[in-house]
Design a protein around this motif. Structure first.
Motif, PDB file in Angstrom:
ATOM      1  N   PHE A  10      21.578   3.613 -25.887  1.00 14.50           N
ATOM      2  CA  PHE A  10      21.556   2.393 -26.704  1.00 14.50           C
ATOM      3  C   PHE A  10      20.972   1.325 -25.787  1.00 14.50           C
ATOM      4  N   SER A  11      19.920   0.630 -26.208  1.00 15.37           N
ATOM      5  CA  SER A  11      19.245  -0.245 -25.260  1.00 15.37           C
ATOM      6  C   SER A  11      18.486  -1.380 -25.954  1.00 15.37           C
ATOM      7  N   PRO A  12      19.196  -2.440 -26.344  1.00 14.61           N
ATOM      8  CA  PRO A  12      18.531  -3.522 -27.080  1.00 14.61           C
ATOM      9  C   PRO A  12      17.401  -4.195 -26.304  1.00 14.61           C
ATOM     10  N   THR A  13      17.547  -4.389 -24.981  1.00 16.99           N
ATOM     11  CA  THR A  13      16.461  -5.062 -24.250  1.00 16.99           C
ATOM     12  C   THR A  13      15.760  -4.106 -23.281  1.00 16.99           C
ATOM     13  N   ARG A  14      15.980  -2.817 -23.454  1.00 17.36           N
ATOM     14  CA  ARG A  14      15.183  -1.708 -22.891  1.00 17.36           C
ATOM     15  C   ARG A  14      15.370  -1.400 -21.406  1.00 17.36           C
ATOM     16  N   THR A  15      16.250  -2.101 -20.696  1.00 16.50           N
ATOM     17  CA  THR A  15      16.466  -1.707 -19.297  1.00 16.50           C
ATOM     18  C   THR A  15      17.213  -0.377 -19.226  1.00 16.50           C
ATOM     19  N   THR A  16      18.166  -0.182 -20.127  1.00 13.17           N
ATOM     20  CA  THR A  16      18.918   1.076 -20.161  1.00 13.17           C
ATOM     21  C   THR A  16      17.983   2.242 -20.482  1.00 13.17           C
ATOM     22  N   LYS A  17      17.083   2.016 -21.409  1.00 12.34           N
ATOM     23  CA  LYS A  17      16.100   3.058 -21.765  1.00 12.34           C
ATOM     24  C   LYS A  17      15.323   3.480 -20.522  1.00 12.34           C
ATOM     25  N   PHE A  62      23.898   3.417 -21.490  1.00 10.24           N
ATOM     26  CA  PHE A  62      24.368   2.258 -22.275  1.00 10.24           C
ATOM     27  C   PHE A  62      24.387   1.007 -21.402  1.00 10.24           C
ATOM     28  N   PRO A  63      24.250  -0.175 -22.004  1.00 10.05           N
ATOM     29  CA  PRO A  63      24.425  -1.425 -21.256  1.00 10.05           C
ATOM     30  C   PRO A  63      25.912  -1.766 -21.182  1.00 10.05           C
ATOM     31  N   VAL A  64      26.333  -2.325 -20.077  1.00 13.77           N
ATOM     32  CA  VAL A  64      27.729  -2.763 -19.922  1.00 13.77           C
ATOM     33  C   VAL A  64      27.878  -4.124 -20.592  1.00 13.77           C
ATOM     34  N   TYR A  65      28.828  -4.224 -21.514  1.00 13.38           N
ATOM     35  CA  TYR A  65      29.120  -5.504 -22.155  1.00 13.38           C
ATOM     36  C   TYR A  65      30.579  -5.860 -21.843  1.00 13.38           C
ATOM     37  N   ALA A  66      30.782  -7.002 -21.195  1.00 10.95           N
ATOM     38  CA  ALA A  66      32.135  -7.449 -20.843  1.00 10.95           C
ATOM     39  C   ALA A  66      32.913  -6.355 -20.108  1.00 10.95           C
ATOM     40  N   GLY A  67      32.225  -5.644 -19.230  1.00 11.82           N
ATOM     41  CA  GLY A  67      32.881  -4.614 -18.426  1.00 11.82           C
ATOM     42  C   GLY A  67      33.265  -3.370 -19.185  1.00 11.82           C
ATOM     43  N   ARG A  68      32.759  -3.218 -20.391  1.00 15.74           N
ATOM     44  CA  ARG A  68      33.119  -2.075 -21.241  1.00 15.74           C
ATOM     45  C   ARG A  68      31.863  -1.486 -21.893  1.00 15.74           C
ATOM     46  N   LEU A  92      24.018   0.449 -17.406  1.00 15.46           N
ATOM     47  CA  LEU A  92      23.182  -0.652 -16.887  1.00 15.46           C
ATOM     48  C   LEU A  92      23.981  -1.926 -16.975  1.00 15.46           C
ATOM     49  N   TYR A  93      24.073  -2.662 -15.875  1.00 17.95           N
ATOM     50  CA  TYR A  93      24.800  -3.929 -15.928  1.00 17.95           C
ATOM     51  C   TYR A  93      23.980  -5.035 -15.283  1.00 17.95           C
ATOM     52  N   GLY A  94      24.320  -6.272 -15.664  1.00 23.23           N
ATOM     53  CA  GLY A  94      23.475  -7.408 -15.299  1.00 23.23           C
ATOM     54  C   GLY A  94      23.862  -8.100 -14.014  1.00 23.23           C
ATOM     55  N   ASN A  95      24.107  -7.306 -12.967  1.00 24.72           N
ATOM     56  CA  ASN A  95      24.341  -7.833 -11.604  1.00 24.72           C
ATOM     57  C   ASN A  95      25.658  -8.595 -11.454  1.00 24.72           C
ATOM     58  N   ARG A  96      26.543  -8.538 -12.470  1.00 21.03           N
ATOM     59  CA  ARG A  96      27.894  -9.085 -12.272  1.00 21.03           C
ATOM     60  C   ARG A  96      28.770  -7.918 -11.820  1.00 21.03           C
ATOM     61  N   ASP A  97      29.207  -7.072 -12.768  1.00 22.32           N
ATOM     62  CA  ASP A  97      30.011  -5.895 -12.432  1.00 22.32           C
ATOM     63  C   ASP A  97      30.035  -4.965 -13.629  1.00 22.32           C
ATOM     64  N   PHE A  98      30.338  -3.691 -13.369  1.00 20.50           N
ATOM     65  CA  PHE A  98      30.463  -2.757 -14.500  1.00 20.50           C
ATOM     66  C   PHE A  98      31.923  -2.458 -14.820  1.00 20.50           C
ATOM     67  N   GLY A 124      20.244  -4.105 -14.378  1.00 16.72           N
ATOM     68  CA  GLY A 124      19.129  -4.561 -15.207  1.00 16.72           C
ATOM     69  C   GLY A 124      19.198  -6.072 -15.329  1.00 16.72           C
ATOM     70  N   GLU A 125      18.062  -6.680 -15.612  1.00 20.73           N
ATOM     71  CA  GLU A 125      18.063  -8.142 -15.820  1.00 20.73           C
ATOM     72  C   GLU A 125      19.126  -8.499 -16.864  1.00 20.73           C
ATOM     73  N   HIS A 126      19.907  -9.528 -16.582  1.00 21.89           N
ATOM     74  CA  HIS A 126      20.976  -9.879 -17.515  1.00 21.89           C
ATOM     75  C   HIS A 126      20.383 -10.342 -18.838  1.00 21.89           C
ATOM     76  N   SER A 127      20.834  -9.729 -19.917  1.00 20.57           N
ATOM     77  CA  SER A 127      20.263 -10.067 -21.225  1.00 20.57           C
ATOM     78  C   SER A 127      20.432 -11.551 -21.541  1.00 20.57           C
ATOM     79  N   LEU A 128      21.531 -12.154 -21.077  1.00 21.08           N
ATOM     80  CA  LEU A 128      21.818 -13.540 -21.450  1.00 21.08           C
ATOM     81  C   LEU A 128      21.080 -14.569 -20.604  1.00 21.08           C
ATOM     82  N   LEU A 218      26.163  -9.033 -31.636  1.00 26.32           N
ATOM     83  CA  LEU A 218      26.628  -8.501 -30.338  1.00 26.32           C
ATOM     84  C   LEU A 218      26.191  -9.388 -29.173  1.00 26.32           C
ATOM     85  N   HIS A 219      25.290 -10.307 -29.416  1.00 27.68           N
ATOM     86  CA  HIS A 219      24.659 -11.149 -28.376  1.00 27.68           C
ATOM     87  C   HIS A 219      23.793 -10.322 -27.452  1.00 27.68           C
ATOM     88  N   CYS A 220      23.231  -9.240 -27.976  1.00 29.10           N
ATOM     89  CA  CYS A 220      22.470  -8.299 -27.135  1.00 29.10           C
ATOM     90  C   CYS A 220      21.152  -8.909 -26.668  1.00 29.10           C
TER      91      CYS A 220
HETATM   92  C1  LIG Z   1      27.347  -9.407 -24.662  1.00 29.33           C
HETATM   93  C2  LIG Z   1      26.933  -9.008 -23.289  1.00 29.33           C
HETATM   94  C3  LIG Z   1      27.890  -8.752 -22.319  1.00 29.33           C
HETATM   95  C4  LIG Z   1      27.499  -8.380 -21.020  1.00 29.33           C
HETATM   96  N1  LIG Z   1      28.461  -8.094 -20.102  1.00 29.33           N
HETATM   97  C5  LIG Z   1      28.105  -7.775 -18.838  1.00 29.33           C
HETATM   98  C6  LIG Z   1      29.091  -7.498 -17.839  1.00 29.33           C
HETATM   99  O1  LIG Z   1      30.282  -7.440 -18.088  1.00 29.33           O
HETATM  100  N2  LIG Z   1      28.663  -7.296 -16.566  1.00 29.33           N
HETATM  101  C7  LIG Z   1      27.347  -7.352 -16.218  1.00 29.33           C
HETATM  102  O2  LIG Z   1      27.031  -7.237 -15.040  1.00 29.33           O
HETATM  103  N3  LIG Z   1      26.378  -7.506 -17.174  1.00 29.33           N
HETATM  104  C8  LIG Z   1      26.728  -7.720 -18.469  1.00 29.33           C
HETATM  105  N4  LIG Z   1      25.760  -7.901 -19.429  1.00 29.33           N
HETATM  106  C9  LIG Z   1      24.350  -7.686 -19.094  1.00 29.33           C
HETATM  107  C10 LIG Z   1      23.839  -6.317 -19.546  1.00 29.33           C
HETATM  108  O3  LIG Z   1      24.725  -5.306 -19.153  1.00 29.33           O
HETATM  109  C11 LIG Z   1      22.461  -6.052 -18.919  1.00 29.33           C
HETATM  110  O4  LIG Z   1      21.611  -7.115 -19.210  1.00 29.33           O
HETATM  111  C12 LIG Z   1      21.822  -4.736 -19.358  1.00 29.33           C
HETATM  112  O5  LIG Z   1      20.778  -4.467 -18.440  1.00 29.33           O
HETATM  113  C13 LIG Z   1      21.242  -4.808 -20.752  1.00 29.33           C
HETATM  114  O6  LIG Z   1      20.780  -3.524 -21.138  1.00 29.33           O
HETATM  115  P1  LIG Z   1      19.565  -3.325 -22.172  1.00 29.33           P
HETATM  116  O7  LIG Z   1      18.340  -3.911 -21.504  1.00 29.33           O
HETATM  117  O8  LIG Z   1      19.446  -1.849 -22.301  1.00 29.33           O
HETATM  118  O9  LIG Z   1      19.894  -4.028 -23.436  1.00 29.33           O
HETATM  119  C14 LIG Z   1      26.118  -8.267 -20.704  1.00 29.33           C
HETATM  120  C15 LIG Z   1      25.158  -8.528 -21.694  1.00 29.33           C
HETATM  121  C16 LIG Z   1      25.555  -8.895 -22.960  1.00 29.33           C
HETATM  122  C17 LIG Z   1      24.490  -9.133 -23.996  1.00 29.33           C
END
Ligand SMILES: Cc1cc2nc3c(=O)[nH]c(=O)nc-3n(C[C@H](O)[C@H](O)[C@H](O)COP(=O)(O)O)c2cc1C
Length: 260
Positions: A10-17, A62-68, A92-98, A124-128, A218-220
């Motif tokens: 599952f990869s809305p912004t394609r880093t996981t892909k 899968f991308p990590v969202y809120a550590g889950r 894949l997580y955005g450089n915070r934590d998984f 992966g680059e943080h989606s937000l 989802l705020h993806c």
């Molecule tokens: C709603 C939401 C929650 C997230 N939570 C975390 C998190 O807990 N830790 C973290 O490091 N990154 C977090 N991220 C960043 C994603 O894990 C990261 O950008 C990931 O590479 C996105 O994957 P994608 O490109 O396949 O969509 C979050 C992103 C979103 C949109």
């Protein structure tokens, strides 16, 4: 020999892909196995069921969202099944934590008939915010993913008995409280081209009026990052707070962690 190495993600912004396919491709080479891909991102493309045989290998990303594991994806585990099929978890997580996400995914896969042989947390680059994990995965991340897959493939091809990895995380997983109903905003730069409509994993952006978004977002950021006019964005007290925290506290480069 494996009959098929299956990248399911599952990869809305394609880093996981990117990382999941890199691991799967590298893993399939030593096994001389066929490669298959199942992209669970878009509602219209999700297959009813993904059934894996004993001689397949699953690479689940899968991308990590809120550590889950993202909520939407948690429902998808019910549609996956294996027969003691070896599985590799890729988060894949955005450089915070998984946090607990890798362990959660591994436990879910075990319940569905998979034998988890390895897990990797990649960045992966943080989606937000593109200011955190900027341009990752980069060449070094790709090289790590490739080596991870190649080594796993070599071990499987050699018939090595792979022990269950000690994956970092807590059981039970950290609890998630439902967040506020925040939806993307649209500026007048929107040309109604429909790209955001087509990329939304929930299908909640109205085709006839992309300014209208139903509840459940989802705020993806697939819509934000995919918009050629930069017309979609998030702006709310909660998202602004999260972005400020990320940009101030999560700048130090983290590296992939592998469990095997
Ligand atoms: C709603 C939401 C929650 C997230 N939570 C975390 C998190 O807990 N830790 C973290 O490091 N990154 C977090 N991220 C960043 C994603 O894990 C990261 O950008 C990931 O590479 C996105 O994957 P994608 O490109 O396949 O969509 C979050 C992103 C979103 C949109």
């Amino acid at each position: 020999m494996s009959s098929s190495v299956r990248a399911v993600f599952f990869s809305p912004t394609r880093t996981t892909k990117t990382i999941t396919e890199t691991v799967a491709n590298a893993l399939s080479a030593p096994l001389e196995a066929a490669r298959a891909t199942v992209d669970l991102t878009l509602p219209g493309q999700r297959p009813a069921d993904v059934v894996c045989e004993a001689d397949d290998v699953l690479v689940f990303g899968f991308p990590v969202y809120a550590g889950r594991v993202p909520v939407l994806l948690r429902e998808q585990f019910a549609h996956l099944s294996g027969q003691d099929t070896p599985a590799v978890v890729v988060g894949l997580y955005g450089n915070r934590d998984f946090d607990d996400a890798l362990l959660e995914a591994a436990d879910q896969l075990a319940e569905r008939g998979f034998t988890v042989i390895a897990a990797g947390a990649f960045i992966g680059e943080h989606s937000l915010t593109a200011r955190v994990g900027t341009n990752r995965p980069d060449d070094a991340d790709i090289a790590t993913a490739r080596e991870f897959g190649r080594e796993l493939g070599a071990r499987l091809a050699a018939g090595e008995a792979l022990a269950a990895p000690a994956i970092k995380g807590n059981r039970p997983c950290k609890e998630l409280k439902p967040g506020p109903d925040v939806r993307p905003l649209t500026t007048d730069d929107c040309t109604s081209c429909g790209i955001c409509v087509a990329r939304c994993p929930l299908g909640i952006i109205h085709e006839d009026d992309p300014f209208l978004v139903d509840a459940g977002c989802l705020h993806c950021c697939a819509c934000v990052k995919g918009c050629p006019e930069n017309a979609k964005h998030f702006s709310s007290e909660s998202t602004d707070m999260v972005i400020t925290m990320l940009e101030t506290k999560c700048q130090e480069r983290r590296e992939a962690e592998l469990f095997w």
